[in-house]
Design a protein around this motif. Sequence first.
Motif, PDB file in Angstrom:
ATOM      1  N   ILE A  54       9.364  15.373   5.503  1.00 33.08           N
ATOM      2  CA  ILE A  54      10.095  15.962   6.576  1.00 33.08           C
ATOM      3  C   ILE A  54      11.331  16.679   6.354  1.00 33.08           C
ATOM      4  N   ILE A  55      11.295  17.902   6.841  1.00 29.89           N
ATOM      5  CA  ILE A  55      12.778  18.573   6.582  1.00 29.89           C
ATOM      6  C   ILE A  55      13.373  18.655   8.167  1.00 29.89           C
ATOM      7  N   ILE A  56      14.560  18.742   8.492  1.00 31.62           N
ATOM      8  CA  ILE A  56      15.367  18.536   9.417  1.00 31.62           C
ATOM      9  C   ILE A  56      16.068  20.082   9.465  1.00 31.62           C
ATOM     10  N   ASP A  57      15.974  20.737  10.533  1.00 29.37           N
ATOM     11  CA  ASP A  57      16.760  21.865  10.560  1.00 29.37           C
ATOM     12  C   ASP A  57      17.804  21.672  11.459  1.00 29.37           C
ATOM     13  N   ASP A  58      18.814  22.892  11.332  1.00 24.66           N
ATOM     14  CA  ASP A  58      20.129  22.495  11.692  1.00 24.66           C
ATOM     15  C   ASP A  58      20.175  22.633  13.348  1.00 24.66           C
ATOM     16  N   LYS A  59      19.065  22.594  13.907  1.00 25.63           N
ATOM     17  CA  LYS A  59      19.053  22.338  15.335  1.00 25.63           C
ATOM     18  C   LYS A  59      18.380  20.838  15.577  1.00 25.63           C
ATOM     19  N   LEU A  60      18.508  20.200  14.669  1.00 26.70           N
ATOM     20  CA  LEU A  60      17.870  18.860  14.654  1.00 26.70           C
ATOM     21  C   LEU A  60      16.413  18.759  15.063  1.00 26.70           C
ATOM     22  N   LYS A  61      15.712  19.662  14.441  1.00 27.82           N
ATOM     23  CA  LYS A  61      14.441  19.756  14.825  1.00 27.82           C
ATOM     24  C   LYS A  61      13.722  19.308  13.642  1.00 27.82           C
ATOM     25  N   PRO A  62      12.770  18.018  13.552  1.00 29.39           N
ATOM     26  CA  PRO A  62      12.241  17.832  12.602  1.00 29.39           C
ATOM     27  C   PRO A  62      10.804  18.567  12.135  1.00 29.39           C
ATOM     28  N   TRP A  63      10.571  18.984  10.769  1.00 29.18           N
ATOM     29  CA  TRP A  63       9.286  19.601  10.367  1.00 29.18           C
ATOM     30  C   TRP A  63       8.562  18.793   9.630  1.00 29.18           C
ATOM     31  N   LEU A  64       7.105  19.011   9.609  1.00 29.35           N
ATOM     32  CA  LEU A  64       6.334  18.176   8.694  1.00 29.35           C
ATOM     33  C   LEU A  64       6.063  19.248   7.580  1.00 29.35           C
ATOM     34  N   ILE A  65       6.413  18.840   6.462  1.00 23.39           N
ATOM     35  CA  ILE A  65       6.253  19.630   5.285  1.00 23.39           C
ATOM     36  C   ILE A  65       4.842  19.554   4.527  1.00 23.39           C
ATOM     37  N   GLU A  66       4.570  18.131   4.219  1.00 22.26           N
ATOM     38  CA  GLU A  66       3.435  17.726   3.693  1.00 22.26           C
ATOM     39  C   GLU A  66       3.186  16.285   3.781  1.00 22.26           C
ATOM     40  N   VAL A  67       2.159  15.727   3.460  1.00 19.13           N
ATOM     41  CA  VAL A  67       1.888  14.297   3.277  1.00 19.13           C
ATOM     42  C   VAL A  67       1.241  14.103   1.954  1.00 19.13           C
ATOM     43  N   ASN A  68       1.860  13.101   1.069  1.00 22.92           N
ATOM     44  CA  ASN A  68       1.435  12.731  -0.139  1.00 22.92           C
ATOM     45  C   ASN A  68       0.507  11.621  -0.175  1.00 22.92           C
ATOM     46  N   ALA A  69      -0.641  11.615  -0.847  1.00 24.63           N
ATOM     47  CA  ALA A  69      -1.284  10.337  -0.898  1.00 24.63           C
ATOM     48  C   ALA A  69      -0.995   9.483  -2.241  1.00 24.63           C
ATOM     49  N   SER A  70      -0.448   9.955  -3.181  1.00 26.66           N
ATOM     50  CA  SER A  70       0.042   9.200  -4.209  1.00 26.66           C
ATOM     51  C   SER A  70       1.633   9.349  -4.336  1.00 26.66           C
ATOM     52  N   PRO A  71       2.495   8.879  -3.375  1.00 25.38           N
ATOM     53  CA  PRO A  71       4.059   8.934  -3.386  1.00 25.38           C
ATOM     54  C   PRO A  71       4.343   8.536  -4.742  1.00 25.38           C
ATOM     55  N   SER A  72       5.253   9.101  -5.271  1.00 24.50           N
ATOM     56  CA  SER A  72       5.671   8.613  -6.511  1.00 24.50           C
ATOM     57  C   SER A  72       6.479   7.162  -6.368  1.00 24.50           C
ATOM     58  N   LEU A  73       5.627   6.399  -7.474  1.00 16.88           N
ATOM     59  CA  LEU A  73       6.291   4.936  -7.272  1.00 16.88           C
ATOM     60  C   LEU A  73       7.226   4.590  -8.505  1.00 16.88           C
TER      61      LEU A  73
ATOM     62  N   MET B  19      -5.419   2.367  -7.459  1.00 13.21           N
ATOM     63  CA  MET B  19      -6.448   3.135  -8.035  1.00 13.21           C
ATOM     64  C   MET B  19      -5.931   4.610  -7.659  1.00 13.21           C
ATOM     65  N   SER B  20      -6.148   5.485  -8.711  1.00 11.34           N
ATOM     66  CA  SER B  20      -5.642   6.785  -8.662  1.00 11.34           C
ATOM     67  C   SER B  20      -6.658   7.746  -7.874  1.00 11.34           C
ATOM     68  N   VAL B  21      -5.931   9.075  -7.632  1.00 13.55           N
ATOM     69  CA  VAL B  21      -6.982   9.728  -6.747  1.00 13.55           C
ATOM     70  C   VAL B  21      -8.246  10.210  -7.367  1.00 13.55           C
ATOM     71  N   GLN B  22      -8.282  10.215  -8.568  1.00 14.02           N
ATOM     72  CA  GLN B  22      -9.225  10.644  -9.444  1.00 14.02           C
ATOM     73  C   GLN B  22     -10.338   9.846  -9.481  1.00 14.02           C
ATOM     74  N   THR B  23      -9.929   8.394  -9.491  1.00 10.67           N
ATOM     75  CA  THR B  23     -10.750   7.451  -9.662  1.00 10.67           C
ATOM     76  C   THR B  23     -11.428   7.069  -8.449  1.00 10.67           C
ATOM     77  N   ILE B  24     -10.833   7.309  -7.083  1.00  5.72           N
ATOM     78  CA  ILE B  24     -11.224   7.196  -5.777  1.00  5.72           C
ATOM     79  C   ILE B  24     -12.466   8.352  -5.596  1.00  5.72           C
ATOM     80  N   ARG B  25     -12.286   9.467  -6.148  1.00  2.00           N
ATOM     81  CA  ARG B  25     -13.091  10.357  -6.213  1.00  2.00           C
ATOM     82  C   ARG B  25     -14.468  10.132  -6.746  1.00  2.00           C
ATOM     83  N   ASN B  26     -14.135   9.504  -7.782  1.00  2.43           N
ATOM     84  CA  ASN B  26     -15.525   9.009  -8.395  1.00  2.43           C
ATOM     85  C   ASN B  26     -16.134   7.636  -7.654  1.00  2.43           C
TER      86      ASN B  26
END
Lengths: 526, 385
Positions: free
Chosen positions: B276-295, B1-8
């Motif tokens: 997630i992005i990793i910086d050069d000090k090997l620290k991970p950063w959360l960039i975003e979370v996707n509800a409908s990751p591309s399939l 179900m798409s995000v749109q439909t869920i909203r409905n």
Amino acid sequence: MLQEESDLSLVIAQIVQKLKGSSLYAQLERQAWASLQRPEIKLESLKEDIKEYFKISGWEKKLQNAVYSELSVFPSPSHPAAPPEHLKEPLVYMRKAQGSWEKRILKSLNSMCTELSIPLARKRPVGEQKELLNKWNEMGTDEPDLSLFRPVYAPKDFLEVLINLRNPNYENGDSLSFRTHLGLIQVPLKVKDIPELKEFFVELGLTTGQLGIDDSTQVPPELFENEHVRIGQKVLAEQDSAAAQQYIRQGSPTALRAELWALILNISSQPEDILYYEQLKTNVIQHDLLVDSLIYKDVKLTASNDDYYFVFEDYLYQVLLCFSRDTSVLGHFAYNSASPPKSYIRGKLGLEEYAVFYPPNGVIPFHGFSMYVAPLCFLYHEPSKLYQIFREMYVRFFFRLHSISSHPSGIVSLCLLFETLLQTYLPQLFYHLREIGAQPLRISFKWMVRAFSGYLATDQLLLLWDRILGYNSLEILAVLAAAVFAFRAVNLMEVTSLAAAEAVLADLSTLKVMPLLQIFLFATVT
Amino acid sequence: MSVQTIRNVFSVETGYRLSDDQIVNHFPNHYELTRKDLMVKNIKRYRKELEKEGSPLAEKDENGKYLYLDFVPVTYMLPADYNLFVEEFRKSPSSTWIMKPCGKAQGKGIFLINKLSQIKKWSRDSKTSSFVSQSTKEAYVISLYINNPLLIGGRKFDLRLYVLVSTYRPLRCYMYKLGFCRFCTVKYTPSTSELDNMFVHLTNVAIQKHGEDYNHIHGGKWTVNNLRLYLESTRGKEVTSKLFDEIHWIIVQSLKAVAPVMNNDKHCFECYGYDIIIDDKLKPWLIEVNASPSLTSSTANDRILKYNLINDTLNIAVPNGEIPDCKWNKSPPKEVLGNYEILYDEELAQGDGADRELRSRPGQSLGPKGGRSRDSGRTVLTTWK
């Protein structure tokens, strides 16, 4: 006894001669002079004291490593009056075959050169030099027109040459018997059989712990892995090449692998090594060689499309372009049956004074050559170190995979070993494949020529190359090839064409190398 | 179900009720996690709550930065927080910031700035009223740009990891073992002249595939296992394990942050795409979370991966391929996990009195390895202190 002694002293003399020209010698001399300042060195016992000092300070170890390194490529003892060609390759017919193969390659290169009217080498104009220097770290984005270039040869061309190799002195009789070799290679070379291989590869046995098997999910690390890592760290602390080589037969932990390989290959990044690499880089900037385009084309065709190695495309250019200009590589031709191709300054064809080696390192790349470098990029990200490691790997091992020789690690012996193993232990499969026109060597040849690079998953490939270093031999490639066929035997028995057989064996990326080898060598009922 | 439909489906107006044998693949208010602004809001709120409780998790260092909860780059909502942002910007005027529209995906509308003048138009209506009254079209978040990403082969990449959540209370989530890295086709440079070049900075496949050097065979993607092998070989095993532990930690914390506000409808499960992005000090950063990751898939390997992903997801959400009953206890047997691993199971954790955050060191048996002991809600960290 006396003969052995004189052989040994000959070997020692030759190694000493070789090492005298190395930087290690200069360093040892400097160290010896500096040590005179130390209180424990006394004039009366000067020699012993300095030797003692060397032992304690680790310099003796370095010397040991250097000697060990020389020994690993030392040609087997032969008659002291043997001519140099004999050291390269003792069998005349092999030498002749290699010679004519080389002529063919050179002819192909020259004709491409004339066809495209591109000089073999030219000096770059200053503007172009500046541009290349700026783009040194991203040569992958360069898109020269490579459509007219073709690789000088591909592994299958080489295979055809090997198939036609014959020993003119050998007469095996007209009658076909069960002893007749059914494979493609028809030269009588001595290869090991499974009992001998079991002895040679004893550390791969079922009762010895292995990385690649005993570090998997189901096995708690306390049983083997932890102890193995601890020993590895100890070996590195001792900086002992020979111990490292013995240790790595059971596989190397990922974190220690880069250092272990450097230790076994006796590579330490000295400032002069970095300078040397920079010098090569300058050579690349100043001159453009025809082989450069061949290298570009090869990388674009192979590594750039590979799931594992595409990331390192730019490193490959940086290593291979420098490699082709490195004249120190010419040294390995003393024990390589191949000889570097010669080219002549324009207009002076045939005059020896105007002959140069082309390319400067004497190695003409073929299709897939860049795959020798690619897996190393997972271990070394500093270009000069990566370069040194690759160069040493090439002059110790990889050159044997594309020159015709009788050496047990040479490609001819590997092919013969593969076919013999298959015919002796999987005769039904071998016969079936032969009947449908799918000679097994036609499929496995490309795996062996590339040392399986690009066919196996990288972590498995590195485990395999660990063993190549550990046993100082490429025979494991032939054993693995046979083991793969054994593994997929059931499916292969059902195919009815070469294409179908290729399809069954097309994807090796899911294979686990060590279990396959162990089963084939130690757990198959013979 | 798409995000749109869920909203409905879940909207109050339609009055639609899901019956017991219907299971849907989104939580009604998933946007609490998947909209960039709400995610940051929830995480900030979660941190403050922990701080108030005096939880050791919320410990700060001498600069006032959270020791364990600093995994989202400094972010502000625009135009709501414009003034706050300006203050922060002036503290380090040579920094680069990235502007992202709240509700869009696939890298659309993103751009980088390094001068205040570039975002002048968000300053005009900087009311302090809650952002909800702003039209969603204009709402942006601005985050400190990570201009020192870890580079491999000189190129920037990010990690896409799939996380399946079957319930929020108790929290039960699974991590897909086969995540991947997305590489840029162009070499990374932090130089200001290339700030506009999206091929250097944005790793979204939707963007990269229009680049000149995009290769359709490998698609610029690496498996997480490759990354692990590379890092272990070049940096060592401890720092690599620490990196992956931190990544799992980030994911679990982000889910815990939104758990209280999430509508834990028993008809729902959701598979998120974590970037997630990793910086050069090997620290991970959360960039975003996707509800409908591309399939959709860009390469052959990709297709196999996504196929297995869907297969394993459905096996966990709807066991045995039977008609689902939303009343089941949502505890699938181990065999159906496929390529998923249990990331965090709150019930199990509370049950034993020992925090069994079963961290996945790929290949190692799951167990209280380096676990943190926890009793009655207090977590004491031992691993990376």
